[in-house]
Design an enzyme around this catalytic site. Structure first.
Site, PDB file in Angstrom:
ATOM      1  N   LYS A  10       0.814  -1.220   0.000  1.00  0.00           N
ATOM      2  CA  LYS A  10       0.000   0.000   0.000  1.00  0.00           C
ATOM      3  C   LYS A  10       0.855   1.282   0.000  1.00  0.00           C
ATOM      4  CE  LYS A  10      -4.011  -2.069   2.298  1.00  0.00           C
ATOM      5  NZ  LYS A  10      -4.952  -1.905   3.429  1.00  0.00           N
ATOM      6  N   TYR A  50     -12.546  -1.750  -3.287  1.00  0.00           N
ATOM      7  CA  TYR A  50     -13.055  -1.783  -1.915  1.00  0.00           C
ATOM      8  C   TYR A  50     -14.576  -1.605  -1.844  1.00  0.00           C
ATOM      9  CZ  TYR A  50      -8.443  -1.879   0.342  1.00  0.00           C
ATOM     10  OH  TYR A  50      -7.209  -2.252   0.809  1.00  0.00           O
ATOM     11  N   PHE A  58     -15.178   4.714   7.106  1.00  0.00           N
ATOM     12  CA  PHE A  58     -13.821   5.031   6.653  1.00  0.00           C
ATOM     13  C   PHE A  58     -13.637   4.901   5.144  1.00  0.00           C
ATOM     14  CE2 PHE A  58     -13.718   0.529   8.165  1.00  0.00           C
ATOM     15  CZ  PHE A  58     -13.328  -0.107   6.996  1.00  0.00           C
ATOM     16  N   ARG A  86      -1.999 -14.140   5.120  1.00  0.00           N
ATOM     17  CA  ARG A  86      -2.644 -13.434   6.238  1.00  0.00           C
ATOM     18  C   ARG A  86      -1.798 -13.539   7.508  1.00  0.00           C
ATOM     19  NH1 ARG A  86      -7.408 -11.547   5.171  1.00  0.00           N
ATOM     20  NH2 ARG A  86      -8.256 -11.624   7.270  1.00  0.00           N
ATOM     21  N   THR A  92      -5.242  -6.781  10.911  1.00  0.00           N
ATOM     22  CA  THR A  92      -5.524  -5.528  10.185  1.00  0.00           C
ATOM     23  C   THR A  92      -5.016  -4.315  10.958  1.00  0.00           C
ATOM     24  OG1 THR A  92      -7.497  -6.525   9.224  1.00  0.00           O
ATOM     25  CG2 THR A  92      -7.388  -4.114   9.209  1.00  0.00           C
ATOM     26  N   ARG A 103       2.667  -6.091   9.434  1.00  0.00           N
ATOM     27  CA  ARG A 103       1.936  -4.954  10.003  1.00  0.00           C
ATOM     28  C   ARG A 103       2.506  -4.534  11.362  1.00  0.00           C
ATOM     29  NH1 ARG A 103      -3.724  -7.303   7.766  1.00  0.00           N
ATOM     30  NH2 ARG A 103      -3.966  -5.984   5.909  1.00  0.00           N
ATOM     31  N   ASN A 113      -1.960   0.417   6.778  1.00  0.00           N
ATOM     32  CA  ASN A 113      -1.468  -0.831   7.348  1.00  0.00           C
ATOM     33  C   ASN A 113      -0.599  -1.637   6.383  1.00  0.00           C
ATOM     34  OD1 ASN A 113      -3.520  -1.660   5.706  1.00  0.00           O
ATOM     35  ND2 ASN A 113      -4.603  -2.882   7.242  1.00  0.00           N
ATOM     36  N   HIS A 116      -2.344  -5.314   1.809  1.00  0.00           N
ATOM     37  CA  HIS A 116      -3.653  -5.956   1.723  1.00  0.00           C
ATOM     38  C   HIS A 116      -3.424  -7.386   1.272  1.00  0.00           C
ATOM     39  CE1 HIS A 116      -7.796  -6.877   0.630  1.00  0.00           C
ATOM     40  NE2 HIS A 116      -7.274  -7.451  -0.435  1.00  0.00           N
ATOM     41  N   GLU A 127     -10.276 -10.758  -6.752  1.00  0.00           N
ATOM     42  CA  GLU A 127      -9.281  -9.680  -6.636  1.00  0.00           C
ATOM     43  C   GLU A 127      -8.146  -9.854  -7.635  1.00  0.00           C
ATOM     44  OE1 GLU A 127     -10.090  -8.718  -1.893  1.00  0.00           O
ATOM     45  OE2 GLU A 127      -8.115  -9.453  -2.522  1.00  0.00           O
TER      46      GLU A 127
HETATM   47  P1  CMP Z   1      -7.531  -4.187   4.103  1.00  0.00           P
HETATM   48  O1  CMP Z   1      -7.167  -5.493   4.658  1.00  0.00           O
HETATM   49  O2  CMP Z   1      -6.977  -3.788   2.780  1.00  0.00           O
HETATM   50  O3  CMP Z   1      -9.128  -4.081   4.012  1.00  0.00           O
HETATM   51  C1  CMP Z   1      -9.847  -2.895   4.186  1.00  0.00           C
HETATM   52  C2  CMP Z   1      -8.985  -1.741   4.582  1.00  0.00           C
HETATM   53  O4  CMP Z   1      -9.682  -0.671   5.182  1.00  0.00           O
HETATM   54  C3  CMP Z   1      -8.003  -2.179   5.660  1.00  0.00           C
HETATM   55  O5  CMP Z   1      -7.071  -3.051   5.161  1.00  0.00           O
HETATM   56  C4  CMP Z   1      -7.502  -0.836   6.137  1.00  0.00           C
HETATM   57  O6  CMP Z   1      -6.581  -0.230   5.247  1.00  0.00           O
HETATM   58  C5  CMP Z   1      -8.800  -0.050   6.100  1.00  0.00           C
HETATM   59  N1  CMP Z   1      -9.468  -0.067   7.413  1.00  0.00           N
HETATM   60  C6  CMP Z   1      -9.983  -1.108   8.063  1.00  0.00           C
HETATM   61  N2  CMP Z   1     -10.529  -0.742   9.220  1.00  0.00           N
HETATM   62  C7  CMP Z   1     -10.357   0.582   9.304  1.00  0.00           C
HETATM   63  C8  CMP Z   1     -10.707   1.551  10.270  1.00  0.00           C
HETATM   64  N3  CMP Z   1     -11.347   1.223  11.396  1.00  0.00           N
HETATM   65  N4  CMP Z   1     -10.377   2.829  10.014  1.00  0.00           N
HETATM   66  C9  CMP Z   1      -9.741   3.159   8.887  1.00  0.00           C
HETATM   67  N5  CMP Z   1      -9.378   2.270   7.924  1.00  0.00           N
HETATM   68  C10 CMP Z   1      -9.682   1.006   8.142  1.00  0.00           C
END
Ligand code: CMP
Length: 139
Positions: A10, A50, A58, A86, A92, A103, A113, A116, A127
């Site tokens: 990312k 997404y 968010f 994972r 996450t 992470r 983070n 993905h 995907e």
């Molecule tokens: P990802 O695993 O790519 O899937 C959805 C993404 O949304 C996640 O990683 C983060 O980058 C983002 N995300 C998930 N939860 C939150 C949150 N509570 N606030 C902001 N961003 C979030």
């Protein structure tokens, strides 16, 4: 079983020049990069990727962040690749991520983070097809 999963390095990670260190984590744990490209996501690409999160508070911020810098999208292949990836990524929210995960070591916060990874076989297939055609994946 041998699986394929979609990975995205990312914007927070490409910005900090962590691409190689992150790919090394995948390779060290037995995953193979079978497709790779560095791209700058358009708003439509980020929103489409997404779409499952479009009702979340968010979502707007997430789309802006994903468009802010280049990303590296990859297909990783290996034994149980979806779950393996994972585990390599960690939770996450980096605050909940285990020691030694990407992470834990690199993420800025729950949004920024660093990586993905697909969460299940069906989403992995969707995907991967979102970013790559069959001839761009070379196992
Ligand atoms: P990802 O695993 O790519 O899937 C959805 C993404 O949304 C996640 O990683 C983060 O980058 C983002 N995300 C998930 N939860 C939150 C949150 N509570 N606030 C902001 N961003 C979030």
């Amino acid at each position: 079983a041998i699986e394929r999963t979609l990975s995205i390095i990312k914007p927070d990670a490409t910005r900090r020049n962590l691409t190689g260190q992150i790919i090394a984590r995948f390779e060290e744990k037995g995953l193979r990069v079978v497709a790779s490209k560095r791209i700058k996501l358009s708003q439509a690409q980020a929103e489409g990727f997404y779409a499952v999160h479009k009702e979340r508070s968010f979502f707007g911020e997430l789309v802006e962040y994903m468009m802010s810098e280049p990303v590296v999208v990859q297909v990783l292949e290996g034994e149980n690749a979806i779950l393996a990836n994972r585990e390599i990524m960690g939770a996450t929210n980096p605050a909940n991520a285990d020691e030694g995960t990407i992470r834990k070591d690199f993420a800025v916060d729950v949004q920024e983070n660093s990586v993905h990874g697909s969460d299940a076989p069906e989403t992995a297939a969707e995907e991967i097809a979102y970013f790559f055609s069959a001839c761009e994946i070379v196992g």
